[in-house]
Design a protein around this motif. Structure first.
Motif, mmCIF file in Angstrom:
data_model
loop_
_atom_site.group_PDB
_atom_site.id
_atom_site.type_symbol
_atom_site.label_atom_id
_atom_site.label_comp_id
_atom_site.label_asym_id
_atom_site.label_seq_id
_atom_site.Cartn_x
_atom_site.Cartn_y
_atom_site.Cartn_z
ATOM 1 N N UNK A 97 0.842 -1.188 0.000
ATOM 2 C CA UNK A 97 0.000 0.000 0.000
ATOM 3 C C UNK A 97 0.884 1.247 0.000
ATOM 4 N N UNK A 98 0.487 2.215 -0.789
ATOM 5 C CA UNK A 98 1.169 3.512 -0.756
ATOM 6 C C UNK A 98 0.274 4.568 -1.396
ATOM 7 N N UNK A 99 0.570 5.807 -1.058
ATOM 8 C CA UNK A 99 -0.110 6.935 -1.685
ATOM 9 C C UNK A 99 0.916 7.730 -2.462
ATOM 10 N N UNK A 100 0.457 8.303 -3.577
ATOM 11 C CA UNK A 100 1.354 9.024 -4.474
ATOM 12 C C UNK A 100 0.541 10.093 -5.197
ATOM 13 N N UNK A 101 0.984 11.337 -5.054
ATOM 14 C CA UNK A 101 0.315 12.464 -5.728
ATOM 15 C C UNK A 101 -1.188 12.453 -5.441
ATOM 16 N N UNK A 102 -1.531 12.248 -4.145
ATOM 17 C CA UNK A 102 -2.928 12.280 -3.693
ATOM 18 C C UNK A 102 -3.786 11.148 -4.257
ATOM 19 N N UNK A 103 -3.147 10.101 -4.729
ATOM 20 C CA UNK A 103 -3.868 8.910 -5.153
ATOM 21 C C UNK A 103 -3.365 7.718 -4.346
ATOM 22 N N UNK A 104 -4.236 6.735 -4.149
ATOM 23 C CA UNK A 104 -3.934 5.608 -3.267
ATOM 24 C C UNK A 104 -3.857 4.305 -4.063
ATOM 25 N N UNK A 105 -2.776 3.566 -3.827
ATOM 26 C CA UNK A 105 -2.518 2.318 -4.537
ATOM 27 C C UNK A 105 -2.500 1.166 -3.531
ATOM 28 N N UNK A 162 -7.405 1.852 -9.775
ATOM 29 C CA UNK A 162 -7.789 0.521 -10.240
ATOM 30 C C UNK A 162 -7.005 0.127 -11.488
ATOM 31 N N UNK A 163 -6.939 -1.188 -11.711
ATOM 32 C CA UNK A 163 -6.398 -1.778 -12.950
ATOM 33 C C UNK A 163 -4.965 -1.349 -13.254
ATOM 34 N N UNK A 164 -4.174 -1.091 -12.226
ATOM 35 C CA UNK A 164 -2.762 -0.823 -12.451
ATOM 36 C C UNK A 164 -1.976 -2.108 -12.201
ATOM 37 N N UNK A 165 -0.788 -2.160 -12.738
ATOM 38 C CA UNK A 165 0.096 -3.278 -12.451
ATOM 39 C C UNK A 165 1.539 -2.786 -12.533
ATOM 40 N N UNK A 166 2.457 -3.613 -12.028
ATOM 41 C CA UNK A 166 3.863 -3.231 -12.023
ATOM 42 C C UNK A 166 4.726 -4.456 -12.231
ATOM 43 N N UNK A 167 5.919 -4.228 -12.764
ATOM 44 C CA UNK A 167 6.901 -5.295 -12.901
ATOM 45 C C UNK A 167 8.260 -4.775 -12.449
#
Length: 280
Positions: free
Chosen positions: A246-254, A273-278
């Motif tokens: 969990x983290x927040x970035x530029x006033x958005x929450x992931x 929503x619908x983000x991903x990372x590698x």
């Protein structure tokens, strides 16, 4: 809810008192390395045998939220009371106790028969540093501070993210517990094994926009910096609990689920929503 975290002075007093008791108790535990001794060989003991009080057993299993489908392993299982309680009182279908002393193994097997759980528990004579317990869901222990510290890298590197660990009386050094409680003057600690997430990640949002994140990790504590369109932005309110990031970035929450080299978005209230990372 948890009790106030013990201060270093409190820790020294508790440790000294417990160690004094343990050193005068009948010895029976496990040696740290080498082949398990034959029954006709003298047993080299590294941890004296002192049973965990029954109230602490209950609170340990309660703290780690044992479920019937969990595989529970107790290191230095002694008379088997933690393993037996997991099966008898919490409905666990499979539990294992590991101890070096054949006398304790026999005692534990007899107690399991008496408790009516012998078909769901087992006790194994062996060296806890040699045992592969990477498939465990809940790991419990009542050892010594030095043994806990020797086990710490094994737990962090070999156990699945999300595995719950409970220790009676002694902690894991600078790996701070996620929770702790005080039971009749004794601390019980809980950790959740965190995913290993340190490094550089490429994040892709649902609209195709991408940015990179550099993460530094100290156990379950993380900090990081994202590079978005050439601007550096810090991660805030960032943590990793088991496989959940969990983290927040530029006033958005992931919120995301870490699975090895990839992270996938998890649903939540007011989250991206619908983000991903590698990992890159």
């Amino acid at each position: 809810m948890h009790a106030s975290e013990p201060t270093s002075t409190t820790w020294r007093l508790i440790g000294a008192a417990l160690l004094s008791i343990m050193l005068t108790a009948p010895a029976a535990a496990q040696e740290p390395s080498g082949e398990p001794p034959r029954d006709d060989q003298p047993i080299v003991l590294d941890v004296p045998y002192v049973p965990t009080p029954h109230e602490a057993v209950y609170r340990m299993l309660e703290l780690v939220q044992v479920q019937p489908d969990d595989y529970v392993i107790d290191l230095g299982s002694g008379d088997g009371r933690i393993v037996i309680a997991a099966a008898r009182d919490w409905g666990v279908k499979r539990a294992l106790g590991i101890d070096i002393d054949p006398v304790r193994i026999a005692e534990a097997n007899a107690a399991a028969q008496e408790a009516g759980v012998a078909d769901r528990v087992a006790f194994e004579r062996g060296d806890l540093f040699e045992k592969d317990f990477s498939d465990v869901d809940v790991l419990t222990m009542y050892l010594l501070p030095s043994i806990n510290l020797d086990l710490r890298p094994i737990i962090l590197e070999k156990l699945r993210p999300g595995t719950r660990v409970a220790s009676h009386a002694f902690d894991m050094g600078d790996w701070r517990p996620d929770e702790w409680i005080l039971v009749q003057g004794r601390y019980v600690y809980k950790w959740v094994v965190p995913a290993r997430i340190e490094g550089r990640w490429e994040v892709t949002r649902a609209d195709g926009r991408k940015f990179t994140v550099d993460i530094r990790q100290t156990y379950q504590r993380i900090e990081g910096m994202a590079l978005i369109e050439g601007r550096a932005r810090p991660l805030v309110f960032a943590d990793i609990r088991g496989p959940t990031l969990r983290f927040s970035l530029a006033n958005e929450h992931y919120t995301g689920l870490v699975d090895g080299e990839r992270i996938t978005a998890l649903p939540g209230n007011k989250v991206v929503t619908a983000w991903h990372a590698k990992r890159i």
